[in-house]
Design a protein around this motif. Sequence first.
Motif, PDB file in Angstrom:
ATOM      1  N   UNK A   1       0.837  -1.195   0.000  1.00  0.00           N
ATOM      2  CA  UNK A   1       0.000   0.000   0.000  1.00  0.00           C
ATOM      3  C   UNK A   1       0.867   1.236   0.000  1.00  0.00           C
ATOM      4  N   UNK A   2       0.318   2.300  -0.541  1.00  0.00           N
ATOM      5  CA  UNK A   2       0.946   3.612  -0.463  1.00  0.00           C
ATOM      6  C   UNK A   2       0.208   4.433   0.587  1.00  0.00           C
TER       7      UNK A   2
ATOM      8  N   UNK B   1      -3.848   4.352   1.819  1.00  0.00           N
ATOM      9  CA  UNK B   1      -4.268   4.406   3.215  1.00  0.00           C
ATOM     10  C   UNK B   1      -5.173   5.608   3.455  1.00  0.00           C
ATOM     11  N   UNK B   2      -4.804   6.741   2.903  1.00  0.00           N
ATOM     12  CA  UNK B   2      -5.605   7.958   3.044  1.00  0.00           C
ATOM     13  C   UNK B   2      -6.994   7.765   2.444  1.00  0.00           C
ATOM     14  N   UNK B   3      -7.052   7.191   1.257  1.00  0.00           N
ATOM     15  CA  UNK B   3      -8.337   6.975   0.584  1.00  0.00           C
ATOM     16  C   UNK B   3      -9.230   6.040   1.399  1.00  0.00           C
ATOM     17  N   UNK B   4      -8.660   4.974   1.929  1.00  0.00           N
ATOM     18  CA  UNK B   4      -9.438   4.030   2.741  1.00  0.00           C
ATOM     19  C   UNK B   4      -9.926   4.688   4.033  1.00  0.00           C
ATOM     20  N   UNK B   5      -9.090   5.500   4.653  1.00  0.00           N
ATOM     21  CA  UNK B   5      -9.498   6.219   5.868  1.00  0.00           C
ATOM     22  C   UNK B   5     -10.651   7.168   5.563  1.00  0.00           C
TER      23      UNK B   5
ATOM     24  N   UNK C   1     -12.261  13.960   6.955  1.00  0.00           N
ATOM     25  CA  UNK C   1     -11.504  13.857   5.717  1.00  0.00           C
ATOM     26  C   UNK C   1     -10.024  13.997   6.041  1.00  0.00           C
ATOM     27  N   UNK C   2      -9.260  13.005   5.654  1.00  0.00           N
ATOM     28  CA  UNK C   2      -7.816  13.001   5.884  1.00  0.00           C
ATOM     29  C   UNK C   2      -7.133  13.592   4.662  1.00  0.00           C
ATOM     30  N   UNK C   3      -6.173  14.473   4.877  1.00  0.00           N
ATOM     31  CA  UNK C   3      -5.341  14.976   3.788  1.00  0.00           C
ATOM     32  C   UNK C   3      -4.146  14.034   3.639  1.00  0.00           C
ATOM     33  N   UNK C   4      -3.758  13.755   2.412  1.00  0.00           N
ATOM     34  CA  UNK C   4      -2.653  12.829   2.176  1.00  0.00           C
ATOM     35  C   UNK C   4      -1.367  13.293   2.864  1.00  0.00           C
ATOM     36  N   UNK C   5      -1.091  14.579   2.843  1.00  0.00           N
ATOM     37  CA  UNK C   5       0.116  15.096   3.484  1.00  0.00           C
ATOM     38  C   UNK C   5       0.106  14.902   4.989  1.00  0.00           C
ATOM     39  N   UNK C   6      -1.070  15.025   5.588  1.00  0.00           N
ATOM     40  CA  UNK C   6      -1.209  14.807   7.024  1.00  0.00           C
ATOM     41  C   UNK C   6      -0.901  13.356   7.367  1.00  0.00           C
TER      42      UNK C   6
ATOM     43  N   UNK D   1      -7.516   4.469  11.349  1.00  0.00           N
ATOM     44  CA  UNK D   1      -6.455   3.669  10.735  1.00  0.00           C
ATOM     45  C   UNK D   1      -6.519   2.238  11.258  1.00  0.00           C
ATOM     46  N   UNK D   2      -6.792   2.066  12.545  1.00  0.00           N
ATOM     47  CA  UNK D   2      -6.953   0.722  13.111  1.00  0.00           C
ATOM     48  C   UNK D   2      -8.095  -0.014  12.419  1.00  0.00           C
ATOM     49  N   UNK D   3      -9.198   0.672  12.168  1.00  0.00           N
ATOM     50  CA  UNK D   3     -10.342   0.059  11.487  1.00  0.00           C
ATOM     51  C   UNK D   3      -9.978  -0.338  10.059  1.00  0.00           C
ATOM     52  N   UNK D   4      -9.222   0.513   9.380  1.00  0.00           N
ATOM     53  CA  UNK D   4      -8.812   0.204   8.006  1.00  0.00           C
ATOM     54  C   UNK D   4      -7.939  -1.048   7.990  1.00  0.00           C
ATOM     55  N   UNK D   5      -6.985  -1.127   8.907  1.00  0.00           N
ATOM     56  CA  UNK D   5      -6.113  -2.309   8.921  1.00  0.00           C
ATOM     57  C   UNK D   5      -6.903  -3.556   9.298  1.00  0.00           C
ATOM     58  N   UNK D   6      -7.899  -3.418  10.160  1.00  0.00           N
ATOM     59  CA  UNK D   6      -8.736  -4.564  10.551  1.00  0.00           C
ATOM     60  C   UNK D   6      -9.629  -5.006   9.396  1.00  0.00           C
ATOM     61  N   UNK D   7     -10.035  -4.073   8.594  1.00  0.00           N
ATOM     62  CA  UNK D   7     -10.902  -4.390   7.449  1.00  0.00           C
ATOM     63  C   UNK D   7     -10.220  -5.369   6.502  1.00  0.00           C
ATOM     64  N   UNK D   8      -8.915  -5.328   6.480  1.00  0.00           N
ATOM     65  CA  UNK D   8      -8.165  -6.194   5.581  1.00  0.00           C
ATOM     66  C   UNK D   8      -7.604  -7.414   6.309  1.00  0.00           C
ATOM     67  N   UNK D   9      -8.219  -7.766   7.440  1.00  0.00           N
ATOM     68  CA  UNK D   9      -7.988  -9.038   8.093  1.00  0.00           C
ATOM     69  C   UNK D   9      -6.878  -9.135   9.109  1.00  0.00           C
TER      70      UNK D   9
END
Length: 84
Positions: free
Chosen positions: A18-19, A23-27, A34-39, A58-66
């Motif tokens: 992942x880039x 990660x920003x898009x999934x968040x 709304x997350x800014x990519x630079x942030x 971010x924890x939810x995003x990582x959990x979404x992918x198992x």
Amino acid sequence: MPKLNRAVIRAWLAEHNWTVRRLTAECNLLGEDTFAEGTVRNAVNGIDPMREGRIRVICKVTARYGDGISYARLVTDDEVNTAS
């Protein structure tokens, strides 16, 4: 505000190919904020702190992918120790 554990989040991104942009898009899809990519990039690189609510997204995003990263693992050891 806590900082992300740079080694943990960067290892997860590399393992999943992942880039920061992905990660920003999934968040942004899962969160109410709304997350800014630079942030996100600065937080991933350990430069800037991040609000707890955003770290939990971010924890939810990582959990979404198992294979989620817990909040305790995602923040730096210094932050966990001072919060206890």
